[in-house]
Design a protein around this motif. Structure first.
Motif, mmCIF file in Angstrom:
data_model
loop_
_atom_site.group_PDB
_atom_site.id
_atom_site.type_symbol
_atom_site.label_atom_id
_atom_site.label_comp_id
_atom_site.label_asym_id
_atom_site.label_seq_id
_atom_site.Cartn_x
_atom_site.Cartn_y
_atom_site.Cartn_z
ATOM 1 N N ALA A 31 0.830 -1.208 0.000
ATOM 2 C CA ALA A 31 0.000 0.000 0.000
ATOM 3 C C ALA A 31 0.864 1.258 0.000
ATOM 4 O O ALA A 31 0.552 2.242 -0.693
ATOM 5 C CB ALA A 31 -0.932 0.002 1.210
ATOM 6 N N LEU A 32 1.952 1.249 0.754
ATOM 7 C CA LEU A 32 2.821 2.421 0.792
ATOM 8 C C LEU A 32 3.497 2.661 -0.555
ATOM 9 O O LEU A 32 3.739 3.814 -0.942
ATOM 10 C CB LEU A 32 3.869 2.255 1.893
ATOM 11 C CG LEU A 32 3.344 2.350 3.329
ATOM 12 C CD1 LEU A 32 4.418 1.904 4.329
ATOM 13 C CD2 LEU A 32 2.899 3.782 3.648
ATOM 14 N N GLN A 91 2.246 2.336 -3.428
ATOM 15 C CA GLN A 91 1.335 3.044 -4.320
ATOM 16 C C GLN A 91 1.427 4.552 -4.133
ATOM 17 O O GLN A 91 1.235 5.323 -5.076
ATOM 18 C CB GLN A 91 -0.095 2.566 -4.082
ATOM 19 C CG GLN A 91 -0.321 1.101 -4.437
ATOM 20 C CD GLN A 91 -1.744 0.663 -4.165
ATOM 21 O OE1 GLN A 91 -2.651 1.487 -3.989
ATOM 22 N NE2 GLN A 91 -1.968 -0.645 -4.123
ATOM 23 N N ARG A 92 1.726 4.976 -2.914
ATOM 24 C CA ARG A 92 1.817 6.400 -2.614
ATOM 25 C C ARG A 92 3.253 6.911 -2.666
ATOM 26 O O ARG A 92 3.484 8.122 -2.761
ATOM 27 C CB ARG A 92 1.203 6.674 -1.235
ATOM 28 C CG ARG A 92 -0.262 6.274 -1.132
ATOM 29 C CD ARG A 92 -0.818 6.479 0.266
ATOM 30 N NE ARG A 92 -0.847 7.882 0.650
ATOM 31 C CZ ARG A 92 -1.840 8.716 0.369
ATOM 32 N NH1 ARG A 92 -2.886 8.285 -0.350
ATOM 33 N NH2 ARG A 92 -1.813 9.965 0.766
ATOM 34 N N HIS A 93 4.211 5.989 -2.591
ATOM 35 C CA HIS A 93 5.625 6.386 -2.573
ATOM 36 C C HIS A 93 6.407 5.481 -3.524
ATOM 37 O O HIS A 93 7.118 4.561 -3.090
ATOM 38 C CB HIS A 93 6.194 6.298 -1.153
ATOM 39 C CG HIS A 93 5.451 7.135 -0.152
ATOM 40 N ND1 HIS A 93 5.710 8.470 0.037
ATOM 41 C CD2 HIS A 93 4.430 6.811 0.695
ATOM 42 C CE1 HIS A 93 4.892 8.945 0.965
ATOM 43 N NE2 HIS A 93 4.110 7.957 1.382
ATOM 44 N N GLN A 137 0.148 2.543 9.120
ATOM 45 C CA GLN A 137 0.359 2.895 7.717
ATOM 46 C C GLN A 137 0.214 4.404 7.511
ATOM 47 O O GLN A 137 1.035 5.030 6.817
ATOM 48 C CB GLN A 137 -0.645 2.159 6.835
ATOM 49 C CG GLN A 137 -0.505 2.487 5.353
ATOM 50 C CD GLN A 137 -1.531 1.746 4.516
ATOM 51 O OE1 GLN A 137 -1.796 0.567 4.749
ATOM 52 N NE2 GLN A 137 -2.116 2.435 3.548
ATOM 53 N N ALA A 138 -0.800 4.992 8.119
ATOM 54 C CA ALA A 138 -1.012 6.435 7.969
ATOM 55 C C ALA A 138 0.149 7.216 8.571
ATOM 56 O O ALA A 138 0.579 8.247 8.018
ATOM 57 C CB ALA A 138 -2.330 6.835 8.640
ATOM 58 N N ASP A 186 3.166 6.867 6.217
ATOM 59 C CA ASP A 186 2.883 7.683 5.037
ATOM 60 C C ASP A 186 3.091 9.164 5.357
ATOM 61 O O ASP A 186 3.765 9.902 4.620
ATOM 62 C CB ASP A 186 1.452 7.421 4.573
ATOM 63 C CG ASP A 186 1.037 8.285 3.404
ATOM 64 O OD1 ASP A 186 1.867 8.491 2.488
ATOM 65 O OD2 ASP A 186 -0.109 8.772 3.392
ATOM 66 N N ARG A 224 6.048 12.047 4.050
ATOM 67 C CA ARG A 224 5.647 13.277 3.375
ATOM 68 C C ARG A 224 6.064 14.532 4.136
ATOM 69 O O ARG A 224 6.158 15.609 3.550
ATOM 70 C CB ARG A 224 4.127 13.287 3.177
ATOM 71 C CG ARG A 224 3.627 12.198 2.237
ATOM 72 C CD ARG A 224 2.106 12.209 2.131
ATOM 73 N NE ARG A 224 1.649 11.161 1.220
ATOM 74 C CZ ARG A 224 1.646 11.268 -0.098
ATOM 75 N NH1 ARG A 224 2.051 12.393 -0.676
ATOM 76 N NH2 ARG A 224 1.224 10.269 -0.847
#
Length: 415
Positions: free
Chosen positions: A246-247, A249-251, A359-360, A363, A367
């Protein structure tokens, strides 16, 4: 006439040796700094039973043992064996450890080289130390380091844990959460003193990120996570690996550095590698193996965020080591973690077992634009020197209160 400085004998079953160089480094780091100011030696009983060699066929690395004696940084370290059957009769480990250590401590006492016993972990080590202190006529200090919160809920071992703490002359706790465990077992609040672990600022300092990344073959712009610790269930490497798809996908380009190896608690190395392979993360996760302290600052300096999804901790030295290299920390709200990661500018603490919040937090940490100089400054306020000043003061005070006599008559061991 001035009282001679007290000779401290450390009693701990978790202590580094040539066979297990990574065991109990946090204990040696603290005590050898004390040993720069007071005479000090170490007795580190190692668990043994007649058939443990057979178990290594199924569990490589299980109880690898230790040499009988070593010299480490000018200090004598002995490793007597004590009888301990895996998984059963744990209520006897404290007595067995005391009996195994008795000949060495008796010899040190007769030689005038034992004035105070300093034990690490309240059971079985602290329990053994208080028996030895009674037999040898010396004060005993116990440092609670994290396992005590679990033992306090064990109906078989909790009474022995409480007995050890009550018998001790002084109790240290590496975090206030552990101090509360001791108070919950009936100890007077003024008997338990919080003395956290410290950090070596010369050893742990930021290196130029570009150089650190080149040394590891990491892209200059890759988001990089790192975890350091024994490859055991408690430390939670597998819980971080679960989050990586999942991470990613954002990174995009995310990399996860895993630093560590087997420990006396066990070895999940093969299971973690299988988890990585099954998830198709071989290009994402880098297993760097166990590294000596002097080699850690390179990987720490190459990373963006330190993460440890741990199930239990007393006071995690590695948090301060990461912070000394400028890294924010994401971890779980267990033990003393929130006492180390105590402000939002240092990182994020999430409930244990909540994968979504973990996870949040990771993430968000990747950022966020962190003030890494401020994180380093916090580590600078938590050096070993401050801790050692406190410890040496207590040892000297207890020595004076006991009369400063290394030649008191010995009593026979009785349980």
């Amino acid at each position: 006439m001035a009282t001679k400085p007290p000779h401290i004998v450390v009693l701990s079953s978790l202590f580094p040796s040539a066979v297990q160089p990574g065991a109990g480094l946090f204990i040696r780091e603290r005590l050898f700094r004390v040993g720069q100011r007071l005479p000090l030696s170490v007795v580190a009983p190692t668990p043994w039973f007649p058939l443990q060699g057979l178990l290594r066929r199924w569990k490589p690395g299980f109880r690898p043992g230790a040499p009988a004696h070593e010299q480490q940084s000018g200090h004598a370290v002995w490793f007597p064996r004590f009888l301990s059957v895996p998984g059963v009769l744990k209520q006897l480990d404290g007595l067995a450890m005391a009996l195994a250590a008795w000949p060495r401590l008796r010899a040190l006492r007769r030689a005038g080289q034992l004035d105070l016993i300093d034990a690490h972990f309240a059971y079985p080590d602290g329990y053994a130390a208080t028996l030895l202190g009674r037999w040898l006529g010396v004060p005993v200090t116990i440092t609670m380091r994290g396992s005590e919160s679990r033992l306090a809920r064990d109906p078989v071992l909790a009474p022995r844990l409480a007995q050890a703490l009550h018998r001790a002359t002084r109790v240290f706790a590496v975090s206030d959460s552990l101090r509360q465990v001791a108070i919950g077992l009936g100890l007077p609040p003024d008997k338990v003193q919080v003395v956290g672990n410290g950090v070596d600022l010369a050893r742990f300092r930021p290196e130029p990120r570009a150089e650190a990344r080149r040394a590891l073959g990491l892209a200059a712009d890759a988001p990089v996570l790192i975890s350091v610790g024994g490859l055991v269930e408690r430390k939670g490497f597998h819980r971080v690996i679960e989050l990586l798809p999942a991470l990613l996908q954002r990174h995009p380009g995310l990399r996860y550095l895993v630093v560590g190896g087997p420990s006396p608690e066990g070895d999940m190395g093969e299971a973690l590698r299988a988890q990585v392979a099954q998830a198709g993360l071989d290009e994402v996760v880098r297993f760097l193996g166990p590294l000596p302290p002097d080699a850690l600052r390179g990987p720490l300096s190459a990373a963006d965020v330190f993460v440890l999804s741990t199930r239990n901790e007393g006071w995690a030295n590695v948090f301060l080591e990461a912070m000394a290299c400028g890294l924010p920390v994401v971890t779980t709200a267990v033990g003393g973690n929130a006492e180390v990661v105590c402000r939002p500018e240092l990182g994020t603490v999430v409930p244990f077992g909540d994968a979504a919040q973990l996870q949040a937090a990771v993430d968000g940490a990747l950022r966020h634009d962190w003030n890494r100089a401020a994180i380093r400054a916090y580590a600078e306020d938590n050096t070993w020197d401050r801790r050692v000043d406190t410890l040496v003061g207590v040892y000297q005070s207890l020595h004076r209160q006991s009369g400063g006599d290394s030649t008191a008559p010995l009593s026979a061991p009785t349980h």
